[in-house]
Design an enzyme around this catalytic site. Structure first.
Site, mmCIF file in Angstrom:
data_model
loop_
_atom_site.group_PDB
_atom_site.id
_atom_site.type_symbol
_atom_site.label_atom_id
_atom_site.label_comp_id
_atom_site.label_asym_id
_atom_site.label_seq_id
_atom_site.Cartn_x
_atom_site.Cartn_y
_atom_site.Cartn_z
ATOM 1 N N LYS A 49 31.626 28.429 4.231
ATOM 2 C CA LYS A 49 32.718 27.858 3.446
ATOM 3 C C LYS A 49 34.078 28.453 3.804
ATOM 4 C CE LYS A 49 29.469 25.665 1.316
ATOM 5 N NZ LYS A 49 29.144 24.275 1.680
ATOM 6 N N TYR A 263 16.706 21.451 -5.606
ATOM 7 C CA TYR A 263 17.795 22.310 -5.139
ATOM 8 C C TYR A 263 17.662 23.716 -5.728
ATOM 9 C CZ TYR A 263 22.423 24.297 -4.468
ATOM 10 O OH TYR A 263 23.453 25.124 -4.129
ATOM 11 N N TYR A 289 19.995 27.530 1.272
ATOM 12 C CA TYR A 289 20.464 26.709 2.389
ATOM 13 C C TYR A 289 19.835 27.108 3.717
ATOM 14 C CZ TYR A 289 24.004 24.818 -0.741
ATOM 15 O OH TYR A 289 24.638 24.179 -1.774
#
Length: 334
Positions: A49, A263, A289
């Protein structure tokens, strides 16, 4: 492609290494595996990010913002890096967390990324699972404006056309590294969620005429939904950088067979992949992830998916701080 025309602030340690993993490659008996170490971007323990935030925070400054708002799951890597970026640039940070993991343990709620968010001084607000997160951010922005502040909303994962520029740049970066080191890349693999990383990489690869297939391993949505989300953002990003028409629907490929129960919910494959990379290469991957992305790539290698490949690059999106939030759910004795 000239990305220098877009406002940008320096937040990341770039370029990140493109590192060969010889022991993993030998263990799997398939292609030679390289890892693009975007866990090494530096800001707030690093992660993918930060590349997006270089462009997003520059846009926030251009708009004279004094507070940034973003959202994500409780153990969001994006939130942690946004909070760190706000500190570095002298801005306040508001985080809205959706309680996506039900019956979460104390470690998940208070350790890992959450602890770092608090260290960075971010203000945290929790909302129920299923909340309209964009509406929650807009409501908060209105509240802050009434207090005389100038908020800037960053979408979840930093995934819009501005944020995706970070991964257009990443694609150009590792292509340059591969050319310099004489590595003929046959495939690129990474974990895909909010879509900005995959969309940006795809635009960078297509604009460079690299002819390298890009595979996203989904961590959240079903394949059709994930691919449509990535495709839409990739098309918008290509237009944004002045390269309309370079993205075709068939260029967007996501394998969403490794999400597991949902998730942020651990899987046996993720657990095995995290331990394998730690014990073969001394590398840490996160459980949400990169760990699931690795699990997918390893399984696909075992199934012969990459039999035509000599060299595969896995883009490490960071997030190892999240391991602490999952300490009670990971089996280290496997």
């Amino acid at each position: 492609m000239l990305l220098s025309r877009f406002p940008r602030v320096s937040l990341a340690h770039l370029p990140t290494p493109l590192e060969h993993l010889p022991r993993l490659s030998k263990h799997l008996g398939g292609p030679q595996i390289y890892v693009k170490r975007d866990d090494c971007t530096g800001l707030g323990t690093g992660g993918n990010k930060t590349r997006k935030l270089e462009f997003l925070m520059a846009d926030a400054l251009r708009n004279k913002a004094d507070v940034v708002i973003t959202q994500g799951a409780v153990q969001s890597n994006h939130a942690r890096q946004t909070a760190a970026a706000a500190c570095k640039l002298g801005m306040d940070c508001e985080l809205i967390f959706e309680k996506r993991v039900v019956d979460a343990a104390d470690a998940y709620l208070n350790s890992g990324n959450v602890l770092l968010d608090r260290i960075f001084g971010a203000n945290i607000r929790d909302v129920d699972k299923g909340s309209d997160m964009n509406a929650e951010m807009e409501t908060l922005a209105k509240e802050l404006r009434s207090q005389g502040k100038t908020p800037y909303i960053i979408p979840g994962g930093g995934s819009n056309t501005i944020g995706a520029l970070g991964y257009v740049d990443c694609a150009l970066e590792f292509l340059s590294q591969a050319n310099r080191e004489m590595i003929a890349i046959d495939h690129v693999v990474h974990a895909t969620g909010s879509a900005g990383t995959q969309a940006g990489l795809l635009v960078g690869l297509k604009a460079s005429h690299a002819n390298i297939p890009l595979l996203g391993i989904g961590v959240n949505a079903a394949r059709k939904d994930q691919e449509e989300k990535v495709y839409k953002l990739a098309v918008e990003t290509a237009e944004f950088v002045g390269a309309p028409g370079i993205i075709q629907r068939g260029d967007v490929v996501a394998n969403c067979d490794y999400v597991g129960p949902g998730y942020g919910m651990p899987t046996e494959g993720m657990n095995e992949a995290v331990l394998l990379l730690a014990r073969l290469e001394g590398l840490l991957f996160d459980p949400v992830y990169s760990g699931k992305g690795l699990a997918g790539m390893i399984d696909l290698i075992d199934k012969g998916h990459f039999t035509d490949a000599k060299n595969v690059v896995f883009v490490h999106t960071g997030g190892s701080a999240g391991l602490f939030g999952y300490s009670d759910l990971l089996d280290t004795e496997m």
